[in-house]
Design an enzyme around this catalytic site. Sequence first.
Site, PDB file in Angstrom:
ATOM      1  CG  ASP A  30     -56.115  10.360  34.832  1.00 55.06           C
ATOM      2  OD1 ASP A  30     -54.963   9.643  35.295  1.00 55.06           O
ATOM      3  OD2 ASP A  30     -56.351  11.035  34.846  1.00 55.06           O
ATOM      4  CG  PHE A 152     -39.296   2.190  47.408  1.00 50.15           C
ATOM      5  CD1 PHE A 152     -39.296   3.477  47.698  1.00 50.15           C
ATOM      6  CD2 PHE A 152     -39.687   1.144  47.956  1.00 50.15           C
ATOM      7  CE1 PHE A 152     -39.770   3.358  49.787  1.00 50.15           C
ATOM      8  CE2 PHE A 152     -40.582   0.976  48.843  1.00 50.15           C
ATOM      9  CZ  PHE A 152     -40.233   1.876  49.708  1.00 50.15           C
ATOM     10  CG  LEU A 153     -41.771   3.684  39.904  1.00 51.53           C
ATOM     11  CD1 LEU A 153     -42.020   4.712  39.377  1.00 51.53           C
ATOM     12  CD2 LEU A 153     -42.854   2.813  39.440  1.00 51.53           C
ATOM     13  NE  ARG A 154     -33.794   2.860  39.579  1.00 52.08           N
ATOM     14  CZ  ARG A 154     -33.355   2.099  39.733  1.00 52.08           C
ATOM     15  NH1 ARG A 154     -32.007   2.294  39.106  1.00 52.08           N
ATOM     16  NH2 ARG A 154     -33.353   1.277  38.501  1.00 52.08           N
ATOM     17  CG  PHE A 252     -28.751   8.373  44.087  1.00 48.95           C
ATOM     18  CD1 PHE A 252     -28.398   7.370  42.884  1.00 48.95           C
ATOM     19  CD2 PHE A 252     -29.533   9.359  44.169  1.00 48.95           C
ATOM     20  CE1 PHE A 252     -29.853   7.293  42.294  1.00 48.95           C
ATOM     21  CE2 PHE A 252     -30.349   9.116  42.757  1.00 48.95           C
ATOM     22  CZ  PHE A 252     -31.284   8.160  42.247  1.00 48.95           C
ATOM     23  CG  LEU A 253     -21.922   9.056  46.597  1.00 49.67           C
ATOM     24  CD1 LEU A 253     -20.355   7.678  46.870  1.00 49.67           C
ATOM     25  CD2 LEU A 253     -21.521  10.001  47.359  1.00 49.67           C
ATOM     26  CB  CYS A 263     -39.777  12.142  43.113  1.00 47.28           C
ATOM     27  SG  CYS A 263     -41.295  11.136  41.825  1.00 47.28           S
TER      28      CYS A 263
END
Length: 436
Positions: A30, A152-154, A252-253, A263
């Site tokens: 980094d 695709f991580l949350r 997701f509703l 994101c």
Amino acid sequence: MRVSVIGTGYLGAVHAVGMAELGHSVIGIDVDPTKVDTLATGRAPFFEPDLDDLLAKHGESGAVRFSDAFGDAAGADVHFLCVGTPQRRDGLAADLSYVDAAVDALAPHLDRPCLVVGKSTVPVGTARRLAAQLARTAPAGTAAELAWNPEFLREGHAIADTLTPDRLVFGVDSDHAESVLREVYASALDGGTPLVVTDLPTAELVKVSANAFLATKISFINAIAEICETTGADVVKVADAIGHDPRIGRSFLDAGLGFGGGCLPKDIRAFIARAGEIGAGQSLLFLHEVDAINLRRRERVAEIAAELAGGTLIGRKVAVLGAAFKPHSDDVRDSPALNVAGRLQLQGAHVAVYDPRATDNARRIFPTLEYAPSAYEACRGAHVVLHLTEWPEFGEIDPSELATVVDQRNVVDGRNCLDADAWRAAGWTYRSLGRP
Ligand code: UDX
């Protein structure tokens, strides 16, 4: 395998320890020496469940190291690009300067065959451009190959999503690149994780399409919530009922204050911008509406707060429970909760915010708000209480007890998950989004 991870933010730090957990020898790079120092002591510069434990474990064993010198990545077989692609300040498009800078800094060190693997979310077409750039500028030439392996991580579930993803996507230009990635992810693939192998542009599109779909699903139910508000119907019951249809699904509703974070908002905007650039703007016009529905929910919460405060917020105290964009995270990037808090302050309210994890980050970007050490302290003397991030501890608040510290019993449940009957029974005026 020897693996380097370029960029150690929310994505890269988790990916680095994930790779170590899968048995690889990892160097995280980094440009920010403070971040590198923190990670090297076995601590994450942000909150993510279980991340500190894994950092300490693999830091001690030497499986993962951190450095601010790109030269330290030189010997790796695989280099993962995990830098950010935020929204540009001057428009909707993604700012690719960090990706470009990472490739520029890495390329001179690539003097042996290796695979550079993009994980950052980028506009379709970026990977082909970077592949050509690498072939031109790396001493290894075309032997420094590029692949794209979207992530695709949350946040809040990042470790599990990295170690046991629900699918892997390899965007590759050769069988060799595919076999290298198969080796990197051997344990997940042996465990049955589905794999989709594609070309580079398809892999880039998979990621933005996934996020656009998730954002659309949330805005769809929030649009229905708006209809519920004018008809007296209950959006939670609508979501439960339609969610039983396996073609729709219940996840997701969850209607409420809508999506935020680092994101979904910037990814749908970058997708709209890219579609315009390639002459396909019309295809994604609907995403403008997805964005607009989402932002309207923030306005709506502010309107309800003003209504409950007696028509004006001037001189009223508002308690805001939650600052992170979602629970189990300290991330306040484009946080709907903080956006509402800031709006109410501009309308004259005295706003006190409490969040179990995100207070320091919130204070940095909204220093003028008051930050309380607990939910009860935030609510002391409040005319309206707003529940804006669904941390489990807010669900455990006893509404009768909280009633003893507020000035008036008004609550807005911006996440539709408090027990409405219990709050009403304790004498509160309970309002939510899309529910009677
Ligand atoms: C998202 C994607 O889920 C992930 O696959 C991708 O890699 C990165 O972007 P993340 O930003 O961590 O992950 O959060 P996510 O869990 O998707 O939630 C995004 C936002 O949507 C949050 O603000 C959340 O509160 C909101 N949300 C989610 C809703 O408003 N309703 C829902 O039903 C679900």
